[in-house]
Design an enzyme around this catalytic site. Structure first.
Site, short mmCIF file in Angstrom:
data_model
loop_
_atom_site.label_atom_id
_atom_site.label_comp_id
_atom_site.label_asym_id
_atom_site.label_seq_id
_atom_site.Cartn_x
_atom_site.Cartn_y
_atom_site.Cartn_z
N GLU A 98 4.13 -10.96 -6.42
CA GLU A 98 3.00 -11.05 -7.35
C GLU A 98 3.29 -10.47 -8.73
O GLU A 98 2.56 -10.73 -9.68
CB GLU A 98 1.75 -10.38 -6.75
CG GLU A 98 1.80 -8.86 -6.60
CD GLU A 98 2.47 -8.37 -5.32
OE1 GLU A 98 3.34 -9.09 -4.77
OE2 GLU A 98 2.15 -7.25 -4.87
N LYS A 145 -10.67 -11.39 -18.20
CA LYS A 145 -11.12 -11.67 -19.56
C LYS A 145 -10.70 -13.06 -20.06
O LYS A 145 -11.51 -13.78 -20.64
CB LYS A 145 -10.56 -10.61 -20.50
CG LYS A 145 -11.13 -10.65 -21.90
CD LYS A 145 -12.31 -9.72 -21.98
CE LYS A 145 -12.94 -9.68 -23.35
NZ LYS A 145 -14.10 -8.78 -23.34
N CYS A 184 5.28 -6.17 1.63
CA CYS A 184 5.62 -4.74 1.64
C CYS A 184 4.92 -4.01 2.78
O CYS A 184 5.24 -4.23 3.93
CB CYS A 184 5.30 -4.15 0.26
SG CYS A 184 6.13 -2.60 -0.03
N TYR A 185 3.92 -3.18 2.50
CA TYR A 185 3.20 -2.53 3.60
C TYR A 185 2.67 -3.58 4.57
O TYR A 185 2.67 -3.38 5.79
CB TYR A 185 2.03 -1.70 3.07
CG TYR A 185 1.27 -0.95 4.15
CD1 TYR A 185 1.64 0.34 4.51
CD2 TYR A 185 0.21 -1.54 4.83
CE1 TYR A 185 0.98 1.02 5.51
CE2 TYR A 185 -0.46 -0.87 5.83
CZ TYR A 185 -0.08 0.41 6.17
OH TYR A 185 -0.74 1.08 7.16
N LYS A 209 -0.81 4.15 -29.69
CA LYS A 209 -1.55 4.84 -28.63
C LYS A 209 -0.65 4.85 -27.43
O LYS A 209 -0.27 3.77 -26.98
CB LYS A 209 -2.83 4.09 -28.32
CG LYS A 209 -3.58 4.62 -27.08
CD LYS A 209 -4.82 3.82 -26.76
CE LYS A 209 -5.52 4.45 -25.55
NZ LYS A 209 -6.79 3.81 -25.25
N ARG A 214 -22.39 9.26 -29.17
CA ARG A 214 -22.36 8.29 -28.07
C ARG A 214 -23.59 8.43 -27.18
O ARG A 214 -24.21 7.44 -26.79
CB ARG A 214 -21.10 8.48 -27.22
CG ARG A 214 -19.84 7.93 -27.85
CD ARG A 214 -18.68 8.02 -26.85
NE ARG A 214 -17.53 7.23 -27.25
CZ ARG A 214 -16.55 7.64 -28.05
NH1 ARG A 214 -16.56 8.86 -28.54
NH2 ARG A 214 -15.54 6.85 -28.34
N ASP A 232 -18.27 -11.54 -23.29
CA ASP A 232 -18.73 -11.43 -21.90
C ASP A 232 -20.23 -11.65 -21.78
O ASP A 232 -20.70 -12.45 -20.98
CB ASP A 232 -18.39 -10.06 -21.31
CG ASP A 232 -16.93 -9.72 -21.46
OD1 ASP A 232 -16.13 -10.65 -21.66
OD2 ASP A 232 -16.58 -8.53 -21.38
N SER A 233 -20.99 -10.92 -22.59
CA SER A 233 -22.45 -11.06 -22.45
C SER A 233 -22.92 -12.43 -22.92
O SER A 233 -23.90 -12.96 -22.40
CB SER A 233 -23.18 -9.92 -23.17
OG SER A 233 -22.95 -9.95 -24.55
N THR A 234 -22.20 -13.03 -23.86
CA THR A 234 -22.60 -14.36 -24.33
C THR A 234 -22.35 -15.42 -23.25
O THR A 234 -23.22 -16.25 -22.98
CB THR A 234 -21.82 -14.75 -25.61
OG1 THR A 234 -22.00 -13.71 -26.57
CG2 THR A 234 -22.31 -16.07 -26.18
N HIS A 255 7.83 -7.76 -3.81
CA HIS A 255 6.52 -8.10 -4.38
C HIS A 255 6.60 -9.41 -5.16
O HIS A 255 7.09 -9.43 -6.28
CB HIS A 255 6.04 -6.97 -5.30
CG HIS A 255 5.62 -5.75 -4.57
ND1 HIS A 255 4.35 -5.58 -4.07
CD2 HIS A 255 6.32 -4.65 -4.19
CE1 HIS A 255 4.27 -4.43 -3.44
NE2 HIS A 255 5.46 -3.83 -3.50
N GLY A 295 0.84 -1.19 0.00
CA GLY A 295 0.00 0.00 0.00
C GLY A 295 0.87 1.23 0.00
O GLY A 295 2.06 1.15 0.31
P1 XMP Z 1 -9.62 4.13 -27.42
O1 XMP Z 1 -10.21 4.60 -28.70
O2 XMP Z 1 -10.06 4.95 -26.25
O3 XMP Z 1 -10.22 2.67 -27.21
O4 XMP Z 1 -8.13 3.97 -27.48
C1 XMP Z 1 -9.88 1.78 -26.17
C2 XMP Z 1 -10.86 0.64 -26.17
O5 XMP Z 1 -12.17 1.12 -25.80
C3 XMP Z 1 -13.10 0.90 -26.83
N1 XMP Z 1 -13.98 2.07 -26.89
C4 XMP Z 1 -15.28 2.06 -26.53
N2 XMP Z 1 -16.05 1.07 -26.07
N3 XMP Z 1 -17.87 2.58 -25.93
C5 XMP Z 1 -17.37 1.33 -25.80
O6 XMP Z 1 -18.12 0.42 -25.40
C6 XMP Z 1 -17.15 3.64 -26.38
O7 XMP Z 1 -17.65 4.74 -26.49
C7 XMP Z 1 -15.77 3.36 -26.70
N4 XMP Z 1 -14.75 4.12 -27.15
C8 XMP Z 1 -13.67 3.31 -27.26
C9 XMP Z 1 -12.29 0.69 -28.08
O8 XMP Z 1 -12.99 -0.10 -29.03
C10 XMP Z 1 -11.06 0.01 -27.55
O9 XMP Z 1 -11.26 -1.38 -27.38
#
Ligand code: XMP
Length: 522
Positions: free
Chosen positions: A170, A378, A77-78, A514, A296, A227-229, A168, A50
């Site tokens: 882990e 996941k 650690c902590y 990114k 959105r 996930d939803s499936t 650590h 921590g």
């Molecule tokens: P970015 O574009 O932020 O994307 O680098 C990172 C991950 O997030 C997803 N993403 C979204 N998923 N609603 C969603 O459910 C959104 O508005 C949204 N914007 C980005 C993107 O597909 C990637 O997996």
């Protein structure tokens, strides 16, 4: 169960993760948890790291009951400092922060190393990240390991089974760390390594049945994602037809997605699914809207409206069904990374956030939430999906954003642009699968520029569409790098899109990482 008490370290969830990889069941709770009213008896307790100093006035401390339960304790650690503090305030504010790799010397006593370090080499690489350190050995403890900077890198009170380590175990930077965790959990606590996906599934199905009862009904949204499936299949196994899955076709899905989801879930998995085709409603509302945040919002709000309408209809029908009760439950495929936020210890003065859920739907509709995947990562959901017989291509599917193609069409969305993009995207993904590289890529998709580009078709100059292709590799989607295609693959993709999708003038492959770019275009 091994109980992990979180003192706010950024690594705490990795402790539960490592235990899980050893097939040991664990639960993580905030360090302030009252231990007298636990619903289960842990076989052992791990106190995490921590960001605090145990001497700080607002430093968090574990319920002293922990030391009276008679179960082994490991402080990391902590956690080590907390143990020392509890045993006579033997902690010193560190003059020097220690951060990074260190060599750990494992001590022997009568030729034996501590049970915590069983089978470890005498000197092993570990990861340190701490400020404070022990000034003196607490009574009854002995040194079991040292490092150049930490004379008390490992301590133990063997009779009481209390252990503390400064490093650590882990993190992957401690290569033999998992063995330390296993030595503690299995060797010292006697935890069983029988936690499998199948055991988890059975436990969850039983829990859901008990929760929902003989007559209760459940509603939930599915998207076609893994996930939803998996959540829907689990619910179907638990309550059968008393689970009502709803998929909203918002008109900006991938090509034929709604049809395929219907096919897989209904026919393949036996889930009771209604697909609501609301594409016109969404596309009409999106007309002329070019601000991505507005897009959105429109999609999010309209989704909620439609889902509510559908839920009301299902609830009404459900009332008429003999031998079934009202719809009282809402299924959500929340994963562990989403809940870490809400269960982590955030400091004494901060309230613990509850995690977000689909637009606050369950609350608004007065439904109770069921989240069968809330303890899973996941890849564990994927493993469970495979075990449940969910088709491999669905289980390994790249993520798809809720606002769908609307945020991949730069500027205003039109039906024509959706058509062009769906076709281009389909070809892109088809060719990626054919090249056998789908699983090497974390997310791949096509996007459409807001501007036209100049091209030539036959003898005519064409003001056609500009298609972007993006394929990235990432582990956490927080950072990402562009995927390097094997030679020839991109050329083939570009040529197919040019030939098969009417109105496309140019195709560009985007290679920005990114940061500074994002994965999506808007
Ligand atoms: P970015 O574009 O932020 O994307 O680098 C990172 C991950 O997030 C997803 N993403 C979204 N998923 N609603 C969603 O459910 C959104 O508005 C949204 N914007 C980005 C993107 O597909 C990637 O997996």
């Amino acid at each position: 169960t091994i109980l992990v008490l979180d003192f706010g370290s950024q690594y705490t969830h990795l402790i539960t993760r490592r235990l899980r990889e050893l097939n040991i069941y664990s639960e993580m709770l905030p360090c302030t948890q009252k231990l007298s009213d636990l619903e289960f008896k842990p076989k052992g307790i791990i106190l995490s790291g921590g960001p605090y100093s145990v001497y700080a006035e607002d430093a968090p401390h574990v319920d002293p009951v922990a030391f009276e339960l008679g179960v082994p304790i490991l402080g990391i650690c902590y956690g080590l400092q907390e143990i020392a503090w509890r045993h006579g305030k033997n902690v010193l504010a560190g003059e020097k922060r220690e951060f990074g790799h260190a060599g750990l010397d494992v001590h022997t006593e009568n030729g034996q190393v501590s049970r915590l370090f069983k089978d470890l080499p005498n000197n092993t690489d570990v990861w340190m990240s701490h400020g404070d350190k022990l000034s003196r050995m607490p009574d009854g403890f002995r040194t079991i390991a040292t490092s150049a900077n930490s004379p008390y890198a490992g301590i133990a009170h063997e009779e009481k089974h209390i252990y503390g380590i400064q490093f650590h175990p882990e993190v992957t930077h401690t290569p033999r760390g998992v063995e330390v965790i296993r030595n503690f959990a299995v060797g010292i606590c006697g935890a069983k390594q029988g936690w499998t996906m199948e055991a988890f599934k059975d436990k969850e199905v039983a829990r859901i049945r008990k929760l929902v009862g003989e007559k209760g009904q459940v509603i939930g949204a599915v998207s076609g994602g893994v996930d939803s499936t998996v959540a829907a299949k689990l619910m179907q196994e638990a309550v059968g037809g008393r689970f009502h899955a709803v998929m909203v076709d918002n008109g900006v899905l991938r090509k034929d997605e709604a049809k395929q989801v219907k096919e897989t879930l209904t026919r393949g998995l036996g889930v009771n699914l209604t697909v609501v085709d609301a594409s016109d409603r969404f596309l009409d509302l999106l007309e002329g809207v070019s601000d991505p945040e507005k897009k959105r919002k429109i999609i999010g709000n309209t989704f909620i409206e439609i889902f509510e309408e559908e839920a009301k209809r299902i609830a009404k029908e459900a009332e008429l069904t003999p031998h079934a009760g009202p719809v009282e439950w809402f299924l959500q495929g929340t994963l562990y990374p989403d809940v870490i936020e809400s269960i982590s210890f955030k400091g004494p003065s901060q309230t613990i956030k509850t995690h977000h859920n689909v637009g606050g739907l369950p609350e608004k509709m007065k439904l109770k939430l069921i989240e069968p995947l809330r303890e899973l990562f996941k890849d564990e959901v994927r493993a469970m999906g495979r075990e449940m017989g969910i088709p491999a291509d669905l289980v390994g599917r790249h993520p798809f954003p809720g606002p769908g193609l609307a945020i991949r069409i730069l500027g205003a969305v039109t039906r024509e642009k959706v058509r062009v993009l769906q076709q281009a995207d389909l070809i892109f993904i088809e060719e990626i699968r054919k090249a056998g590289v789908y699983n090497d890529i974390s997310q791949a998709f096509a996007a459409l520029s807001g501007d036209r580009a100049v091209g030539v078709v036959g003898d005519q100059r064409l003001h056609g569409y500009l298609v972007f292709l993006r394929a990235v590799q990432t582990t956490d989607f927080m950072t990402a790098t562009a995927y390097e295609f094997p030679p020839g693959v991109l050329t083939k993709i570009v040529s197919r899109i040019g030939n098969e999708v009417e109105g496309v003038a140019r195709v560009l492959y985007e290679v920005t990482s990114k940061p500074p770019s994002t994965i999506e275009f808007e």
